[in-house]
Scaffold this active site. Structure first.
Site, short mmCIF file in Angstrom:
data_model
loop_
_atom_site.label_atom_id
_atom_site.label_comp_id
_atom_site.label_asym_id
_atom_site.label_seq_id
_atom_site.Cartn_x
_atom_site.Cartn_y
_atom_site.Cartn_z
N CYS A 97 64.81 27.42 2.76
CA CYS A 97 64.88 26.92 4.14
C CYS A 97 65.95 27.71 4.90
CB CYS A 97 65.21 25.43 4.14
SG CYS A 97 65.61 24.80 5.78
N HIS A 125 69.09 18.51 4.56
CA HIS A 125 67.71 18.86 4.90
C HIS A 125 66.85 17.64 5.19
CE1 HIS A 125 64.20 21.55 4.94
NE2 HIS A 125 63.55 20.50 4.47
N THR A 145 58.49 25.84 14.07
CA THR A 145 58.35 27.02 13.22
C THR A 145 59.33 27.01 12.05
OG1 THR A 145 59.86 28.33 14.58
CG2 THR A 145 57.51 28.45 15.14
N HIS A 182 65.51 19.95 13.84
CA HIS A 182 66.50 20.56 14.74
C HIS A 182 66.19 20.19 16.18
CE1 HIS A 182 63.18 23.44 14.24
NE2 HIS A 182 63.39 23.78 15.51
N HIS A 228 66.75 21.64 20.10
CA HIS A 228 67.14 22.73 20.99
C HIS A 228 67.95 22.14 22.14
CE1 HIS A 228 64.05 25.67 19.41
NE2 HIS A 228 63.49 24.55 19.04
#
Ligand code: 5GP
Ligand code: ZN
Length: 112
Positions: free
Chosen positions: A3, A45, A93, A98, A100
């Site tokens: 990852c 994760h 992707t 996560h 942004h």
């Protein structure tokens, strides 16, 4: 685990740090879509938004506390946008949850 973002947290892939707490890491996106483009992640994760449960959802609060701190740190007085892409149709992707954080220009709405 293979990852990219876990490797960034581990320091195995270099990144430009923007902000960090015990459980959260924020770094500059390698392909910025705005003058300011940070990626904010849990250090642990989690694959995507679908994997948020009553047991791990505290990290989401920590991420948004980090976002508020980054806004002040970077003086983002004109505002910003938080984006989470989940799964194929969401345009995800990298398979590590996560957010942004985009700022520094007027962003169109609705997104494409
Ligand atoms: P997604 O499309 O999954 O929502 O967003 C993944 C983001 O991670 C993209 O904006 C992409 O530019 C960024 N990214 C992918 N690989 C790297 C990397 O190795 N370093 C950094 N800093 N950003 C990356
Ligand atoms: Zn990961």
């Amino acid at each position: 685990m293979d990852c990219i973002f876990c490797k960034i947290v581990a320091g195995e892939i270099p990144s430009t740090k923007i902000y960090e707490t015990e459980n959260v890491y924020a770094f500059a996106d390698i392909e910025p879509q705005a003058p300011f483009h940070a990626i904010i992640i849990p250090k642990k994760h989690i694959k995507c938004a679908d994997e948020i449960t009553a047991e791990n959802s505290g990290i989401i609060a920590e991420i948004f506390e980090a976002i508020a701190a980054i806004s002040k740190q970077e003086n983002l007085k004109d505002g910003y946008r938080i984006v989470n892409n989940c799964g194929r149709d969401g345009g995800q992707t990298v398979g590590h949850l996560h957010f942004h954080m985009l700022a520094g220009r007027s962003l169109e709405w609705p997104p494409g």
